[in-house]
Scaffold this motif. Structure first.
Motif, PDB file in Angstrom:
ATOM      1  N   ILE A 127       0.853  -1.183   0.000  1.00  0.00           N
ATOM      2  CA  ILE A 127       0.000   0.000   0.000  1.00  0.00           C
ATOM      3  C   ILE A 127       0.888   1.231   0.000  1.00  0.00           C
ATOM      4  CG2 ILE A 127      -1.664   1.373   1.340  1.00  0.00           C
ATOM      5  CD1 ILE A 127      -2.913  -1.116   0.192  1.00  0.00           C
ATOM      6  N   VAL A 128       0.569   2.195  -0.869  1.00  0.00           N
ATOM      7  CA  VAL A 128       1.232   3.492  -0.800  1.00  0.00           C
ATOM      8  C   VAL A 128       0.156   4.564  -0.615  1.00  0.00           C
ATOM      9  CG1 VAL A 128       3.327   2.892  -2.063  1.00  0.00           C
ATOM     10  CG2 VAL A 128       1.327   3.615  -3.348  1.00  0.00           C
ATOM     11  N   PHE A 129       0.286   5.332   0.454  1.00  0.00           N
ATOM     12  CA  PHE A 129      -0.621   6.448   0.692  1.00  0.00           C
ATOM     13  C   PHE A 129      -0.129   7.637  -0.130  1.00  0.00           C
ATOM     14  CE2 PHE A 129      -1.923   3.979   4.378  1.00  0.00           C
ATOM     15  CZ  PHE A 129      -3.262   4.320   4.517  1.00  0.00           C
ATOM     16  N   MET A 130      -0.264   7.503  -1.448  1.00  0.00           N
ATOM     17  CA  MET A 130       0.206   8.540  -2.367  1.00  0.00           C
ATOM     18  C   MET A 130      -0.876   8.913  -3.364  1.00  0.00           C
ATOM     19  SD  MET A 130       4.139   7.326  -3.030  1.00  0.00           S
ATOM     20  CE  MET A 130       5.294   7.109  -1.663  1.00  0.00           C
ATOM     21  N   GLY A 131      -2.125   8.563  -3.035  1.00  0.00           N
ATOM     22  CA  GLY A 131      -3.249   8.978  -3.861  1.00  0.00           C
ATOM     23  C   GLY A 131      -3.676  10.374  -3.450  1.00  0.00           C
ATOM     24  N   MET A 132      -4.955  10.658  -3.571  1.00  0.00           N
ATOM     25  CA  MET A 132      -5.453  11.978  -3.200  1.00  0.00           C
ATOM     26  C   MET A 132      -5.266  12.216  -1.709  1.00  0.00           C
ATOM     27  SD  MET A 132      -8.996  12.371  -5.300  1.00  0.00           S
ATOM     28  CE  MET A 132      -9.024  12.615  -7.069  1.00  0.00           C
ATOM     29  N   GLY A 133      -4.834  13.443  -1.369  1.00  0.00           N
ATOM     30  CA  GLY A 133      -4.798  13.849   0.029  1.00  0.00           C
ATOM     31  C   GLY A 133      -3.421  13.808   0.663  1.00  0.00           C
ATOM     32  N   GLU A 134      -3.318  14.481   1.794  1.00  0.00           N
ATOM     33  CA  GLU A 134      -2.139  14.463   2.662  1.00  0.00           C
ATOM     34  C   GLU A 134      -2.480  13.533   3.836  1.00  0.00           C
ATOM     35  OE1 GLU A 134       0.671  14.403   5.140  1.00  0.00           O
ATOM     36  OE2 GLU A 134       1.130  15.488   3.290  1.00  0.00           O
ATOM     37  N   PRO A 135      -1.910  12.316   3.830  1.00  0.00           N
ATOM     38  CA  PRO A 135      -2.308  11.324   4.831  1.00  0.00           C
ATOM     39  C   PRO A 135      -2.196  11.808   6.273  1.00  0.00           C
ATOM     40  CG  PRO A 135      -0.970  10.314   3.127  1.00  0.00           C
ATOM     41  CD  PRO A 135      -0.921  11.789   2.879  1.00  0.00           C
ATOM     42  N   LEU A 136      -1.119  12.525   6.601  1.00  0.00           N
ATOM     43  CA  LEU A 136      -0.921  12.903   8.004  1.00  0.00           C
ATOM     44  C   LEU A 136      -1.801  14.067   8.427  1.00  0.00           C
ATOM     45  CD1 LEU A 136       2.910  12.383   8.618  1.00  0.00           C
ATOM     46  CD2 LEU A 136       1.000  10.770   8.774  1.00  0.00           C
ATOM     47  N   MET A 163      -1.832  -7.723   6.597  1.00  0.00           N
ATOM     48  CA  MET A 163      -0.737  -7.313   5.721  1.00  0.00           C
ATOM     49  C   MET A 163       0.521  -7.025   6.532  1.00  0.00           C
ATOM     50  SD  MET A 163      -2.827  -4.739   3.176  1.00  0.00           S
ATOM     51  CE  MET A 163      -1.456  -4.622   2.017  1.00  0.00           C
ATOM     52  N   SER A 164       1.656  -7.004   5.859  1.00  0.00           N
ATOM     53  CA  SER A 164       2.915  -6.646   6.519  1.00  0.00           C
ATOM     54  C   SER A 164       3.029  -5.132   6.606  1.00  0.00           C
ATOM     55  CB  SER A 164       4.097  -7.207   5.735  1.00  0.00           C
ATOM     56  OG  SER A 164       5.315  -6.626   6.185  1.00  0.00           O
ATOM     57  N   ALA A 165       3.365  -4.625   7.781  1.00  0.00           N
ATOM     58  CA  ALA A 165       3.550  -3.176   7.942  1.00  0.00           C
ATOM     59  C   ALA A 165       4.670  -2.667   7.044  1.00  0.00           C
ATOM     60  CB  ALA A 165       3.861  -2.849   9.405  1.00  0.00           C
ATOM     61  N   ARG A 166       5.637  -3.509   6.764  1.00  0.00           N
ATOM     62  CA  ARG A 166       6.770  -3.087   5.930  1.00  0.00           C
ATOM     63  C   ARG A 166       6.352  -2.850   4.485  1.00  0.00           C
ATOM     64  NH1 ARG A 166      11.742  -4.049   8.480  1.00  0.00           N
ATOM     65  NH2 ARG A 166      11.446  -4.872  10.571  1.00  0.00           N
ATOM     66  N   GLY A 167       5.198  -3.372   4.084  1.00  0.00           N
ATOM     67  CA  GLY A 167       4.696  -3.161   2.741  1.00  0.00           C
ATOM     68  C   GLY A 167       3.782  -1.952   2.630  1.00  0.00           C
ATOM     69  N   ILE A 168       3.657  -1.186   3.715  1.00  0.00           N
ATOM     70  CA  ILE A 168       2.781  -0.017   3.735  1.00  0.00           C
ATOM     71  C   ILE A 168       3.640   1.240   3.810  1.00  0.00           C
ATOM     72  CG2 ILE A 168       0.964   1.200   5.012  1.00  0.00           C
ATOM     73  CD1 ILE A 168       0.166  -1.613   6.130  1.00  0.00           C
ATOM     74  N   THR A 169       3.450   2.146   2.864  1.00  0.00           N
ATOM     75  CA  THR A 169       4.203   3.401   2.839  1.00  0.00           C
ATOM     76  C   THR A 169       3.266   4.563   3.118  1.00  0.00           C
ATOM     77  OG1 THR A 169       5.822   2.543   1.255  1.00  0.00           O
ATOM     78  CG2 THR A 169       5.642   4.942   1.448  1.00  0.00           C
ATOM     79  N   VAL A 170       3.589   5.324   4.158  1.00  0.00           N
ATOM     80  CA  VAL A 170       2.829   6.525   4.500  1.00  0.00           C
ATOM     81  C   VAL A 170       3.676   7.735   4.116  1.00  0.00           C
ATOM     82  CG1 VAL A 170       1.736   7.859   6.349  1.00  0.00           C
ATOM     83  CG2 VAL A 170       1.636   5.352   6.392  1.00  0.00           C
ATOM     84  N   SER A 171       3.138   8.591   3.270  1.00  0.00           N
ATOM     85  CA  SER A 171       3.902   9.737   2.788  1.00  0.00           C
ATOM     86  C   SER A 171       3.350  11.031   3.356  1.00  0.00           C
ATOM     87  CB  SER A 171       3.877   9.801   1.256  1.00  0.00           C
ATOM     88  OG  SER A 171       2.572  10.126   0.805  1.00  0.00           O
ATOM     89  N   THR A 172       4.169  12.069   3.327  1.00  0.00           N
ATOM     90  CA  THR A 172       3.750  13.392   3.778  1.00  0.00           C
ATOM     91  C   THR A 172       4.599  14.454   3.104  1.00  0.00           C
ATOM     92  OG1 THR A 172       3.440  14.867   5.695  1.00  0.00           O
ATOM     93  CG2 THR A 172       5.306  13.361   5.771  1.00  0.00           C
ATOM     94  N   VAL A 173       4.034  15.656   2.963  1.00  0.00           N
ATOM     95  CA  VAL A 173       4.819  16.778   2.456  1.00  0.00           C
ATOM     96  C   VAL A 173       5.618  17.447   3.568  1.00  0.00           C
ATOM     97  CG1 VAL A 173       3.360  17.281   0.473  1.00  0.00           C
ATOM     98  CG2 VAL A 173       2.824  18.333   2.678  1.00  0.00           C
TER      99      VAL A 173
END
Length: 419
Positions: A215-224, A246-256
């Motif tokens: 999972i990559v939180f890189m769609g619409m929005g600022e996740p944090l 799911m594995s936490a290591r496969g989840i990417t949380v992004s922020t500006v």
């Protein structure tokens, strides 16, 4: 250093180079009373989405089930149907009592997303979904098959309030935060499609599971900026007994660069991959490129990123969109390397991303030779750097391209809500 006289700058070595200045094209950037780019951190007040199984903790689910007049163990059965078999169809849940099944399932798994459109590219290995939420808000997610893994780029907000001039998503501002249930539903619906054979075909030597693995939180929005709901969704993703496992290591949380939220994330004890969308190593340019830099400067964001590594042991990813004559100068690669190395070695990886070009726009990808030189300088400075291949450009599904267009809005208007 003299910046921006007639689109030229003087580098630290005294060499004049071309400098394209950030500006919006085809839309007007929202400004505050002082003329600064407007930042929206709070979600506008709108009707809340229906409460969903994924919005609740396991204990809260049992309480809700009992409230609906059924014994608590039915919550576990429902979890299995939804998180393992990817269904919210009461007819498929024959282990639930027939007389109350439909009312019970709709009470716990209310419809959240209506599919408006599906676009495919890369021979069926990349699919972009346009979803309509319960209140008519539109969001997108992108599903991608790679050798050995399946990645879903999810949205966490309808729109975005960070107002970055090069990102299509931010042009309309923030419509609202998405619920944890709406975030999770994107994954469940993707898993259902994969299970039904709707995502290309695996290569013969690909033994990966036929479900979303990354999972990559890189769609619409600022996740944090939607912290609590995003973290509830992440907890559901990683829960092996009551969630997607799911594995936490496969989840990417992004922020500006929302520094207080980065520090909070470091204390969650969930080892997700953290990505900082930096795009410029100097405050002068980043102030214009990433308006939130007016709150938290480059060094503050990098300090918080290093703190994330120190607390979790998880290497941080630096995202850097390479934009021709704007942020792709060799001296900026050197400055970025210096700033990262000042904070130690082995804690960070840089992902330069060629910007998706638009004909005639100032916002276009760097020349290949310039990209290669930028990457070489970082690698030579001891910073592991990999140029990222982007998927979905043909269907406007690549980084920074997710936005609800007028055509999307028109299509959504005639799309019936799910029953």
């Amino acid at each position: 250093m003299v910046l921006y006289p007639e689109n030229m700058i003087t580098t630290p070595e005294g060499t004049p180079v071309r400098q394209v200045r950030p500006k919006t094209e085809g839309w007007s950037q929202k400004k505050d009373a002082e003329g600064r780019p407007l930042l929206q951190f709070a979600s506008p007040k709108r009707g809340k989405p229906p409460l969903h199984l994924a919005d609740l903790t396991p204990d809260e689910r049992i309480a809700k089930v009992k409230e609906l007049g059924l014994p608590g163990f039915r919550a576990n059965q429902l979890e299995k149907h939804y998180f393992t078999h990817y269904t919210h169809d009461p007819a498929a849940m024959t282990d639930l009592p027939a007389e109350s099944r439909e009312e019970f399932v709709h009470g716990m798994l209310p419809p959240l997303l209506t599919e408006v459109r599906r676009l495919e590219t890369d021979r069926g290995d990349t699919i972009k979904f346009l979803w309509k939420l319960h209140d008519g808000a539109l969001v997108e997610s992108v599903l991608m098959r790679y050798p050995g893994r399946i990645t879903l780029c999810v949205s966490s907000q309808a729109g975005c309030g960070m107002n970055c001039p090069f990102c299509a998503t931010g042009q309309a501002g923030l419509t609202r935060n998405m619920s944890a249930g709406e975030i999770i539903e994107q994954i469940v619906r993707a898993n259902r499609l994969i299970a039904d054979g709707g995502l290309g075909g695996k290569k013969r030597d690909d033994h990966s599971a036929d479900r979303v693995s990354n999972i990559v939180f890189m769609g619409m929005g600022e996740p944090l900026a939607n912290y609590a709901r995003v973290m509830q969704a992440v907890r559901v993703m990683v829960d092996k007994d009551h969630g997607l496992g799911m594995s936490a290591r496969g989840i990417t949380v992004s922020t500006v660069g929302l520094v207080p939220a980065i520090k909070k994330l470091a204390d969650e004890n969930i080892p997700v991959t953290f990505a900082l969308s930096l795009h410029a190593p100097d405050d002068h340019l980043r102030n214009e490129l990433i308006p939130v830099n007016s709150r938290w400067k480059v060094d503050e964001a990098l300090d918080a990123a290093r703190e994330y590594f120190d607390k979790t042991g998880r290497r941080v990813s630096i995202e850097y969109a390479l934009i021709k004559d704007m942020n792709d100068h060799g001296w900026r690669a050197d400055l970025l390397a210096d700033k990262l190395n000042e904070r130690g070695r082995g804690w960070v990886h840089v992902n330069p991303i060629p910007l998706n070009p638009t004909p005639g726009s100032i916002w276009t990808a760097s020349e290949v030779s310039v990209q290669n030189e930028f990457v070489r300088r970082l690698n030579d400075a001891g910073i592991p750097t990999t140029l990222r291949d982007t998927r979905g450009k043909e269907i406007d599904g690549a980084c920074g391209q997710l936005v609800a267009t007028e055509a999307d809005i028109a299509d959504a208007a005639v799309t019936p809500a799910e029953l």
